[in-house]
Design a protein around this motif. Structure first.
Motif, PDB file in Angstrom:
ATOM      1  N   ILE A 121     -46.268  42.199  62.013  1.00  0.00           N
ATOM      2  CA  ILE A 121     -46.993  41.013  62.463  1.00  0.00           C
ATOM      3  C   ILE A 121     -48.440  41.408  62.768  1.00  0.00           C
ATOM      4  O   ILE A 121     -49.379  40.640  62.543  1.00  0.00           O
ATOM      5  N   ALA A 122     -48.595  42.633  63.275  1.00  0.00           N
ATOM      6  CA  ALA A 122     -49.934  43.102  63.640  1.00  0.00           C
ATOM      7  C   ALA A 122     -50.713  43.555  62.408  1.00  0.00           C
ATOM      8  O   ALA A 122     -51.854  44.000  62.522  1.00  0.00           O
ATOM      9  N   GLY A 123     -50.110  43.451  61.221  1.00  0.00           N
ATOM     10  CA  GLY A 123     -50.851  43.572  59.970  1.00  0.00           C
ATOM     11  C   GLY A 123     -51.152  42.185  59.418  1.00  0.00           C
ATOM     12  O   GLY A 123     -52.280  41.879  59.031  1.00  0.00           O
ATOM     13  N   SER A 148     -58.178  48.994  59.920  1.00  0.00           N
ATOM     14  CA  SER A 148     -57.466  50.209  60.356  1.00  0.00           C
ATOM     15  C   SER A 148     -56.157  49.834  61.045  1.00  0.00           C
ATOM     16  O   SER A 148     -55.144  50.522  60.890  1.00  0.00           O
ATOM     17  N   GLN A 149     -56.180  48.725  61.771  1.00  0.00           N
ATOM     18  CA  GLN A 149     -54.943  48.305  62.434  1.00  0.00           C
ATOM     19  C   GLN A 149     -53.885  47.920  61.398  1.00  0.00           C
ATOM     20  O   GLN A 149     -52.707  48.237  61.543  1.00  0.00           O
ATOM     21  N   ILE A 150     -54.322  47.238  60.343  1.00  0.00           N
ATOM     22  CA  ILE A 150     -53.358  46.830  59.320  1.00  0.00           C
ATOM     23  C   ILE A 150     -52.667  48.068  58.726  1.00  0.00           C
ATOM     24  O   ILE A 150     -51.448  48.088  58.533  1.00  0.00           O
ATOM     25  N   GLY A 179     -47.739  41.108  73.109  1.00  0.00           N
ATOM     26  CA  GLY A 179     -46.739  41.731  72.230  1.00  0.00           C
ATOM     27  C   GLY A 179     -46.914  43.233  72.114  1.00  0.00           C
ATOM     28  O   GLY A 179     -45.991  44.011  72.403  1.00  0.00           O
ATOM     29  N   GLU A 180     -48.106  43.652  71.714  1.00  0.00           N
ATOM     30  CA  GLU A 180     -48.332  45.092  71.537  1.00  0.00           C
ATOM     31  C   GLU A 180     -48.383  45.814  72.878  1.00  0.00           C
ATOM     32  O   GLU A 180     -48.059  46.996  72.957  1.00  0.00           O
ATOM     33  N   GLY A 181     -48.786  45.094  73.931  1.00  0.00           N
ATOM     34  CA  GLY A 181     -48.766  45.692  75.259  1.00  0.00           C
ATOM     35  C   GLY A 181     -47.344  46.055  75.660  1.00  0.00           C
ATOM     36  O   GLY A 181     -47.067  47.158  76.154  1.00  0.00           O
ATOM     37  N   ASP A 224     -51.526  54.840  68.372  1.00  0.00           N
ATOM     38  CA  ASP A 224     -52.077  53.722  67.595  1.00  0.00           C
ATOM     39  C   ASP A 224     -52.059  52.434  68.417  1.00  0.00           C
ATOM     40  O   ASP A 224     -53.040  51.688  68.461  1.00  0.00           O
ATOM     41  N   GLU A 225     -50.920  52.170  69.058  1.00  0.00           N
ATOM     42  CA  GLU A 225     -50.799  50.920  69.823  1.00  0.00           C
ATOM     43  C   GLU A 225     -51.820  50.858  70.950  1.00  0.00           C
ATOM     44  O   GLU A 225     -52.328  49.781  71.294  1.00  0.00           O
ATOM     45  N   ALA A 226     -52.112  52.014  71.542  1.00  0.00           N
ATOM     46  CA  ALA A 226     -53.082  52.037  72.647  1.00  0.00           C
ATOM     47  C   ALA A 226     -54.441  51.511  72.160  1.00  0.00           C
ATOM     48  O   ALA A 226     -55.137  50.799  72.893  1.00  0.00           O
TER      49      ALA A 226
HETATM   50 FE   LIG Z   1     -50.068  47.698  66.933  1.00  0.00          FE
END
Ligand SMILES: [Fe+2]
Ligand SMILES: [Fe+2]
Length: 359
Positions: free
Chosen positions: A148-150, A173-175, A227-229, A257-259
């Motif tokens: 989803i974060a892509g 970069s996140q994708i 969500g990512e938190g 990465d999530e940070a």
């Molecule tokens: Fe993420």
């Protein structure tokens, strides 16, 4: 010579002129105020995006992106007849910007890793069936939600004005980070004698909310912060769910990465709310809906059973696992509210879900 179109004919004429010495060279005198800069790497990390933003006017990011609508690089000379591509309609910096975004992009590039090479796959060991199944269920769930974060950044990326290229590069970069996360959890499910187990209708409801958010900032608040938190706190406590050094390494690398993703979302919301304090209620409203969807996903039966079996160390210790999940949930809420406070939003009295799970 075959018949050619006027466009090709013009190109051939220009080529012919240049070959015959009829040079123009006016481009050499273009953009004089942008000439003579010399960007220097700040340290051993090399020449970063932040470094090239410190020279000349190249780091000046306008509050309103230029309206020529082209992909011209910020800081270049824009000819008068530059055609618009007609797709860049996010032209307000406050709708996408975060003050840490260039730094986060530099970090993202420096810390790329490979799910093929950097995970010690040879250290996987046969597990008891309940533990392997629980691990595979958790990996199925993570493989379902990771991208989803892509997809969400991809949905907005091509709308964003090119003057905000730092944001576009970071989202790109996140994708790729999320592509790696999806593949690494899929690989773990398939690498130790198990396989994918059950996907989740509750996850799909949460993912839809993110994809259908009415604008980038509400989608970002839902995804990057909420969500990512929650996922970041989960990965930070990845030891709780790890069976071997393989899972520990996966969780640790994904956590890095999530940070970054959460840091961008937090600082974007801060920037947005500083510029648009009148839109605070809009953020509260979307987060309320997101909290309910997140809670529903987190407490879905397949999710909590599998997590509790891993956290407890087996089906017979599932009660111990629930105690650990209660601790994890409390941490998730505390860190979520803290990040929102950093962004300038207090939801401590508006939270739509419990602060703690019942014992
Ligand atoms: Fe993420
Ligand atoms: Fe991720």
């Amino acid at each position: 010579m075959p018949h050619v179109s006027p466009i090709v004919e013009k190109g051939l004429d220009t080529l012919n002129d240049v070959r015959q010495g009829k040079l123009d060279l006016s481009w050499m005198n273009s953009n004089p105020q942008g000439w003579g800069v010399k960007a220097i790497p700040r340290d051993e990390r090399g020449l970063g995006l932040e470094d090239i933003n410190r020279v000349g006017n190249y780091g000046v990011v306008p509050d309103g992106g230029s309206l020529h609508g082209s992909m011209a690089p910020r800081g270049s000379e824009i000819p008068e007849h530059m055609p618009s591509l007609g797709c860049y309609d996010i032209n307000d910096k406050s709708l996408v910007w975060a003050d840490n975004v260039a730094h986060l992009y530099d970090e993202a590039v420096a810390r790329q890793w490979s799910s093929a090479r950097d995970i010690p796959w040879d250290q996987l060991k046969p597990q008891r069936e309940d533990l392997e199944k629980a691990m595979c269920q958790v990996c199925t769930s993570l493989a379902e939600i990771e991208f989803i974060a892509g997809d969400m950044p991809a949905k907005w990326l091509w709308h964003i004005n090119h003057d905000f290229h730092e944001v576009k590069l970071f989202l790109a970069s996140q994708i790729f980070d999320e592509a790696r996360h999806m593949e690494v959890f899929r690989k773990r499910a398939l690498a130790n004698g198990g396989g994918l187990l059950r996907s989740s209708p509750d996850a799909e409801n949460q993912l839809r909310l993110i994809l259908e958010a009415p604008n980038f900032t509400t989608g970002s608040a839902l995804m990057h912060i909420l969500g990512e938190g929650f996922v970041l706190t989960l990965f930070r406590n990845g030891e709780m769910f790890s069976l071997t050094p393989v899972e520990k390494k996966i969780f640790r690398l994904c956590m890095q990465d999530e940070a970054r993703h959460v840091a961008y979302g937090t600082m974007h919301l801060k920037y947005f709310l500083e510029k648009h304090p009148e839109r605070e209620d809009e953020i509260h409203d979307i987060l309320r809906r997101g909290e309910e969807a997140t809670f529903s996903l987190n407490q879905a039966q397949d999710t909590i059973e599998a997590r509790a079996i891993l956290a407890g160390g087996g089906l017979e210790h599932i009660e111990d696992g629930f105690v650990k999940l209660k601790y994890l949930f409390k941490k998730q809420i505390q860190e979520y509210l803290y990040r929102l406070r950093m962004a300038g939003l207090d939801r401590s009295h508006k939270l739509a879900i419990p602060f703690e799970l019942p014992v």
